[in-house]
Design a protein around this motif. Structure first.
Motif, short mmCIF file in Angstrom:
data_model
loop_
_atom_site.label_atom_id
_atom_site.label_comp_id
_atom_site.label_asym_id
_atom_site.label_seq_id
_atom_site.Cartn_x
_atom_site.Cartn_y
_atom_site.Cartn_z
N PHE A 135 0.83 -1.21 0.00
CA PHE A 135 0.00 0.00 0.00
C PHE A 135 0.86 1.26 0.00
N LYS A 136 0.57 2.15 -0.93
CA LYS A 136 1.30 3.42 -1.03
C LYS A 136 0.42 4.55 -0.51
N ILE A 137 1.02 5.41 0.29
CA ILE A 137 0.27 6.50 0.91
C ILE A 137 -0.10 7.53 -0.16
N PRO A 138 -1.38 7.78 -0.37
CA PRO A 138 -1.78 8.77 -1.37
C PRO A 138 -1.66 10.19 -0.83
N GLU A 144 -5.63 5.52 -6.05
CA GLU A 144 -4.35 5.08 -5.50
C GLU A 144 -3.41 6.25 -5.29
N ASP A 145 -3.60 7.33 -6.05
CA ASP A 145 -2.68 8.47 -5.99
C ASP A 145 -3.14 9.58 -5.07
N ILE A 146 -4.44 9.86 -5.07
CA ILE A 146 -4.93 10.98 -4.26
C ILE A 146 -6.25 10.63 -3.59
N ILE A 147 -6.51 11.34 -2.50
CA ILE A 147 -7.81 11.33 -1.84
C ILE A 147 -8.24 12.78 -1.71
N VAL A 148 -9.45 13.09 -2.14
CA VAL A 148 -9.99 14.44 -2.02
C VAL A 148 -11.25 14.38 -1.19
N ILE A 149 -11.26 15.12 -0.10
CA ILE A 149 -12.40 15.15 0.82
C ILE A 149 -13.17 16.44 0.61
N GLY A 150 -14.39 16.33 0.14
CA GLY A 150 -15.25 17.51 -0.02
C GLY A 150 -15.84 17.89 1.33
N LEU A 151 -15.19 18.80 2.02
CA LEU A 151 -15.57 19.10 3.41
C LEU A 151 -16.99 19.66 3.53
#
Length: 334
Positions: free
Chosen positions: A131-134, A151-158
Motif C-alpha cells: 500500500f502506497k500512501i496517497p 491510489e494516488d490521491i484522496i480528495v475530501i469535499g468538506l
C-alpha cells in the motif's frame, strides 16, 4: 418482518446484545502505530479561496497536477487557462464564499481526522505492505463531490461533512445525509480503499457474491479501525444495529425461505443491497442494505472459524466458499 418483532424487545436487551457481538473494548496495536509514516493533508480549499486572479488559479493548477488531472479532470477543458477562468468565477461567487466560511469554522482544526487517517494507513501498511500512501487534499466542491479515492490521491469535499444540523446540506435523502458527518470521513475512506484489495469473481452475479463483497469491505474497515463504532462503518444508527441483531434469525429465514442467496435478477438484488431508507421486502422497520449487514456477519464468522488473516480474506474471490466455510448461523435474541 413483523413489526412487532422489532418493537416489543426492550431497548436495554437490544443494546447489550448488539454490543456483545462487535462493540467490544479495544486498544490500538502500539507495534503497528510505531511505524514511521509521512502523512500530510493539504487544505486546498484555503489556497483556492485565497486566489484572486486567473493567474493565481493557473499557478495552483500547475502546483497540484494530480488534483488538477484526477479531481478537476483538466483533460475535459480546452486548456488550463479555460479551467482557471471557470474556477475564478466559481470561487468569487458569494454563495460559495459563504459556504467556504462555514467549512472553515467547522473544520478549523482537522488534526483529529488527520491522526485517525495516519493510524488507519499504518494498519493498512501492516496488513498490505504494498500500500502506497496517497496525497490527501481537502476541498469545498459546492456539493458536487463528496469523496474521491484513488491510489494516488484522496480528495475530501468538506462541505459534505458539515454537521447534519448545519444550514448548508447536500441534496441527499435524509437517511443518507445523516451519514455525512465528521466521524464518517475516515471509515468511508478506508471502505473505499478496501476495494483495491477485495478480490472477486466477475462471473458470479449472485446476491450472495454481493453480500460477501460488502461483508469483506466492512470487515476490512473494522480491522483497520478496530476502535471505530460499527455505526460509522455501515451507517446504521445504534438502534438499527440493535434491532437487526435482535431479528437476525427472522432476517436470515427470509433470505433462506425466499431462496435469495443465488438470485441474479439485479432488481431483486437491489432490494437488499441498494441505498434505501428501509428494506421494505422484509419490513418498513428494517434498515436499508440489510444484505450488506448480513454479509458482514457471514464474513466475520468465516474469519473466526477458519482463523483467516485479513490478507487471505481479501484475496479470496470465492463467495460460495466463504459462505460454506463460515459455518454462519444467526444469533438467537439475548
Amino acid at each position: 418482518m413483523k413489526a412487532s418483532r422489532l418493537i416489543l424487545i426492550s431497548s436495554l436487551i437490544l443494546l447489550i446484545f448488539s454490543c456483545g457481538k462487535k462493540e467490544e473494548t479495544c486498544q490500538l496495536d502500539e507495534d503497528i502505530l510505531d511505524q514511521e509514516l509521512e502523512l500530510t493533508i493539504t487544505r486546498l480549499e484555503q489556497e483556492f479561496f485565497s486566489a484572486k486572479t486567473q493567474e493565481d488559479f493557473s499557478f495552483l493548477l500547475e502546483k497540484h497536477p494530480e488534483f488538477t488531472q484526477i479531481y478537476l479532470q483538466a483533460d475535459l477543458y480546452p486548456s488550463l487557462d479555460t479551467l482557471a477562468s471557470e474556477l475564478l468565477t466559481i470561487h468569487q461567487d458569494s454563495a460559495m464564499q459563504v459556504l467556504n466560511d462555514s467549512v472553515q469554522q467547522v473544520f478549523t482544526d482537522f488534526s483529529d481526522v488527520e491522526k485517525e487517517l495516519e493510524n488507519a494507513f499504518k494498519y493498512i501498511k501492516h496488513y498490505f505492505p504494498e500500500f502506497k500512501i496517497p496525497k490527501i487534499y481537502t476541498f469545498v466542491s459546492g456539493f458536487n463531490s463528496d469523496l474521491v479515492v484513488t491510489e494516488d490521491i484522496i480528495v475530501i469535499g468538506l462541505d459534505y461533512y458539515l454537521p447534519p444540523s448545519h444550514t448548508f446540506q447536500p441534496e441527499l435523502a435524509r437517511y443518507m445525509a445523516e451519514r455525512y458527518d465528521r466521524p464518517y470521513i475516515v471509515p468511508m475512506i478506508v471502505t473505499a480503499i478496501s476495494s483495491r484489495f477485495n478480490q472477486t469473481n466477475p462471473q458470479d452475479k449472485t446476491l450472495l457474491a454481493e453480500m460477501i463483497y460488502y461483508g469483506k469491505a466492512y470487515h476490512f474497515t473494522k480491522a483497520i479501525l478496530p476502535c471505530t463504532s460499527d455505526q460509522f462503518i455501515i451507517g446504521y444508527t445504534p438502534d438499527q444495529i440493535s434491532e437487526s441483531f435482535a431479528n437476525e434469525e427472522f432476517i436470515w429465514a427470509h433470505f433462506v425461505e425466499n431462496e435469495l442467496l443465488y438470485e441474479t435478477n439485479p432488481f431483486e438484488i437491489r432490494k437488499y443491497m441498494g441505498e434505501a431508507p428501509f428494506t421494505d421486502a422484509i419490513s418498513t422497520k428494517a434498515p436499508g442494505r440489510l444484505g450488506r449487514w448480513l454479509g458482514w456477519n457471514i464474513v466475520d464468522d468465516y474469519v473466526f472459524n477458519q482463523d483467516m488473516s485479513l490478507y487471505q480474506l481479501m484475496g479470496n474471490p470465492d463467495a460460495e466458499q466463504i459462505f460454506r466455510q463460515s459455518g454462519y448461523r444467526p444469533r438467537p435474541p439475548a
